[in-house]
Design a protein around this motif. Structure first.
Motif, short mmCIF file in Angstrom:
data_model
loop_
_atom_site.label_atom_id
_atom_site.label_comp_id
_atom_site.label_asym_id
_atom_site.label_seq_id
_atom_site.Cartn_x
_atom_site.Cartn_y
_atom_site.Cartn_z
N ALA A 95 -28.16 -7.10 -32.23
CA ALA A 95 -27.05 -8.01 -32.54
C ALA A 95 -27.52 -9.45 -32.37
O ALA A 95 -28.54 -9.73 -31.74
CB ALA A 95 -25.85 -7.74 -31.64
N ARG A 96 -26.73 -10.37 -32.93
CA ARG A 96 -26.99 -11.80 -32.76
C ARG A 96 -25.65 -12.52 -32.71
O ARG A 96 -24.64 -12.01 -33.20
CB ARG A 96 -27.87 -12.36 -33.88
N ALA A 97 -25.64 -13.72 -32.10
CA ALA A 97 -24.39 -14.45 -31.91
C ALA A 97 -24.63 -15.94 -32.02
O ALA A 97 -25.73 -16.44 -31.77
CB ALA A 97 -23.77 -14.11 -30.56
N PRO A 111 -20.44 -8.54 -39.59
CA PRO A 111 -20.06 -9.79 -38.94
C PRO A 111 -18.66 -9.70 -38.34
O PRO A 111 -17.75 -9.12 -38.94
CB PRO A 111 -20.11 -10.80 -40.10
N HIS A 112 -18.48 -10.32 -37.17
CA HIS A 112 -17.18 -10.32 -36.48
C HIS A 112 -16.99 -11.71 -35.87
O HIS A 112 -17.96 -12.37 -35.46
CB HIS A 112 -17.13 -9.26 -35.39
N VAL A 113 -15.74 -12.14 -35.77
CA VAL A 113 -15.44 -13.46 -35.20
C VAL A 113 -14.41 -13.30 -34.09
O VAL A 113 -13.42 -12.57 -34.24
CB VAL A 113 -14.91 -14.42 -36.29
N LEU A 148 -20.26 -13.04 -34.11
CA LEU A 148 -21.08 -11.95 -33.59
C LEU A 148 -21.41 -10.99 -34.73
O LEU A 148 -20.52 -10.47 -35.40
CB LEU A 148 -20.32 -11.20 -32.49
N THR A 149 -22.69 -10.76 -34.95
CA THR A 149 -23.14 -9.84 -36.01
C THR A 149 -23.84 -8.66 -35.36
O THR A 149 -24.83 -8.83 -34.63
CB THR A 149 -24.09 -10.54 -36.99
N THR A 150 -23.33 -7.45 -35.61
CA THR A 150 -23.93 -6.23 -35.07
C THR A 150 -24.64 -5.49 -36.19
O THR A 150 -24.14 -5.41 -37.32
CB THR A 150 -22.85 -5.33 -34.45
#
Length: 217
Positions: A93-95, A176-178, A114-116
């Motif tokens: 993941a990255r943020a 992607p998530h926010v 946040l991208t998983t």
């Protein structure tokens, strides 16, 4: 008895023999303590040859048995190396934390993107908004379904702490998530450099990934 048969019988006897180590050691100690024996009568050549063969065969067999016993004892006494369990790798993941471009002179929103890259079975996201003049929470939201998370906002002397915790039995798919934290602040341009985020992700195999960072425009 011919010499070939003598060798065979001595070999068979030696292989079948199980030496009493304690008795042998006692005999050696007694032999060292006793005075040297008187010279013995010369043995006839034929008998001496058979005796030499017997001693050689017995010594060879005893040597083999002794070496094997020593090897078995050494290997048997060696402690087994402890097994080391390596931790499972966490989800990829990255943020990144940014101030939403829709923010203004009185109000702002901190966006944690946040991208998983793999399914996540456990997730805790924390956004800390530093207590600059006039900071008051006005709300929060996330792109994942509302029922998937328990959300709290805690007021501390140094920060507002927004926390999203994934409910048991729910998961977060790859993508992607926010997670957004909204707040009022004193009029003017607010410096977000003291605002931070932490995301702890747990995979289905128990591996854990922790991401930390700060916000910026």
């Amino acid at each position: 008895m011919d010499e070939t048969r003598l060798r065979r019988e001595l070999r068979d006897a030696a292989l079948a023999h199980r030496p009493d180590h304690a008795r042998i050691l006692a005999r050696v100690e007694r032999g060292m303590a006793d005075p040297a024996p008187a010279p013995r009568r010369r043995t006839p050549t034929g008998t001496r040859r058979r005796w030499t063969v017997a001693v050689a065969v017995t010594a060879a067999v005893a040597g083999v048995v002794g070496i094997a016993g020593l090897a078995a004892t050494t290997l048997g006494d060696r402690p087994a190396a402890p097994a080391t369990a390596l931790p499972a790798p966490g989800p990829a993941a990255r943020a990144a934390g940014t101030v939403d471009p829709g923010s203004n002179r009185w109000w702002a929103q901190g966006d944690l993107a946040l991208t998983t890259e793999s399914p996540v079975s456990g997730l805790t996201v924390e956004v800390r908004v530093a207590r600059t003049p006039g900071v008051v929470s006005t709300g929060h939201w996330q792109t994942r379904p509302t029922g998937d998370f328990t959300v709290t906002v805690t007021e501390r002397p140094d920060a507002l702490v927004y926390r999203w915790t994934l409910r048991p039995g729910r998961d977060v798919p790859p993508g992607p998530h926010v997670f957004a934290a909204q707040y009022n602040h004193a009029e003017g341009t607010r410096d977000p450099s003291a605002d931070t985020y932490t995301a702890v992700l747990t995979g289905a195999d128990g591996g854990v990934t922790t991401l930390r960072g700060a916000f910026g425009r």
